[in-house]
Write a protein that holds these residues in place. Structure first.
Motif, short mmCIF file in Angstrom:
data_model
loop_
_atom_site.label_atom_id
_atom_site.label_comp_id
_atom_site.label_asym_id
_atom_site.label_seq_id
_atom_site.Cartn_x
_atom_site.Cartn_y
_atom_site.Cartn_z
N LEU A 17 48.28 37.26 -34.27
CA LEU A 17 48.25 35.89 -34.70
C LEU A 17 46.84 35.75 -35.52
O LEU A 17 46.98 35.11 -36.65
N VAL A 18 45.76 36.41 -35.07
CA VAL A 18 44.49 36.14 -35.70
C VAL A 18 44.54 36.78 -36.96
O VAL A 18 44.05 36.26 -38.03
N LEU A 75 37.34 38.14 -29.29
CA LEU A 75 38.31 38.80 -30.41
C LEU A 75 38.02 37.74 -31.69
O LEU A 75 37.93 38.37 -32.74
N MET A 76 37.78 36.70 -31.69
CA MET A 76 37.59 35.67 -32.67
C MET A 76 36.22 36.16 -33.19
O MET A 76 36.04 36.03 -34.45
N ILE A 125 37.87 26.33 -28.79
CA ILE A 125 38.46 26.21 -27.57
C ILE A 125 38.05 24.79 -27.01
O ILE A 125 36.90 24.66 -26.69
N GLY A 126 38.96 24.35 -26.67
CA GLY A 126 38.94 22.94 -25.65
C GLY A 126 38.64 23.10 -24.31
O GLY A 126 39.24 24.32 -23.84
N CYS A 127 38.06 22.36 -23.61
CA CYS A 127 37.37 22.36 -22.36
C CYS A 127 37.64 21.17 -21.58
O CYS A 127 36.77 20.47 -21.50
N PRO A 128 38.94 20.66 -21.36
CA PRO A 128 39.28 19.48 -20.34
C PRO A 128 38.65 19.79 -19.19
O PRO A 128 38.30 20.70 -18.25
N THR A 145 47.00 27.08 -31.35
CA THR A 145 45.92 26.09 -31.65
C THR A 145 44.65 26.47 -31.81
O THR A 145 44.02 26.21 -32.59
N ILE A 146 44.10 27.55 -30.83
CA ILE A 146 42.86 27.96 -30.94
C ILE A 146 42.60 28.78 -32.47
O ILE A 146 41.47 28.67 -32.96
N VAL A 147 43.64 29.79 -32.61
CA VAL A 147 43.62 30.43 -33.85
C VAL A 147 43.52 29.60 -35.07
O VAL A 147 42.58 30.04 -36.09
N LYS A 148 44.34 28.49 -34.98
CA LYS A 148 44.28 27.75 -36.13
C LYS A 148 42.96 26.96 -36.21
O LYS A 148 42.51 26.92 -37.76
#
Length: 155
Positions: A17-18, A75-76, A125-128, A145-148
């Motif tokens: 995906l990345v 990895l990102m 990266i979201g952190c709810p 979502t993260i990769v986008k």
């Protein structure tokens, strides 16, 4: 039976995906996979005893297992360094401040702190609920979502 959307994404699927979102060439993708091996072999506490995966080569097994949020962040970071155009890094103080602001920040592995803090700080990266959830596996939707967000930020 589990809903396919709620299942965790594998390390191999995440790297693909990345690579696809960053439009990496075949050679760049191969280099990314080689560099990703250092991250995928870092976390050795999968709960499997030696020899429990005799039918897999180590590489095949690592790529077919689920990927955690901290591994995805690492990895990102590798991908952003590899393409070299935009490789954000926080200072040590910023990393500590960012990670310690979350109630589960102590669960972040030392090797992933820089990458995860950067991903959280850049809002990839979201952190709810004030939780990073570093050991949680990514769902396909969360990974996408993260990769986008990541690809949009660095391109």
């Amino acid at each position: 039976m589990k809903d396919k959307i709620s299942c965790a994404i594998t390390a191999g699927e995440f790297t693909a995906l990345v690579s696809r979102e960053l439009d990496l060439t075949w050679d760049e993708h191969a280099e990314f996979l080689v560099r990703a091996e250092s991250v995928l072999s870092m976390e050795t506490s999968w709960g499997l005893q030696p020899g429990a995966y005799t039918y897999y080569s180590d590489d095949a097994f690592r790529h077919s297992r689920e990927i955690s949020r901290e591994e995805a962040a690492a990895l990102m970071a590798i991908a952003s360094e590899q393409i070299g155009e935009y490789s954000p890094k926080l200072s040590r103080e910023e990393v500590v401040r960012t990670i310690s602001s979350y109630k589960d920040g102590k669960l972040v592995s030392a090797w992933a702190m820089q990458a995860l803090a950067t991903a959280v700080d850049r809002q990839w990266i979201g952190c709810p609920n004030a939780e990073i959830k570093p050991k949680h596996y990514l769902t396909p939707y969360e990974a996408m979502t993260i990769v986008k967000r990541f690809a949009t930020a660095i391109q």
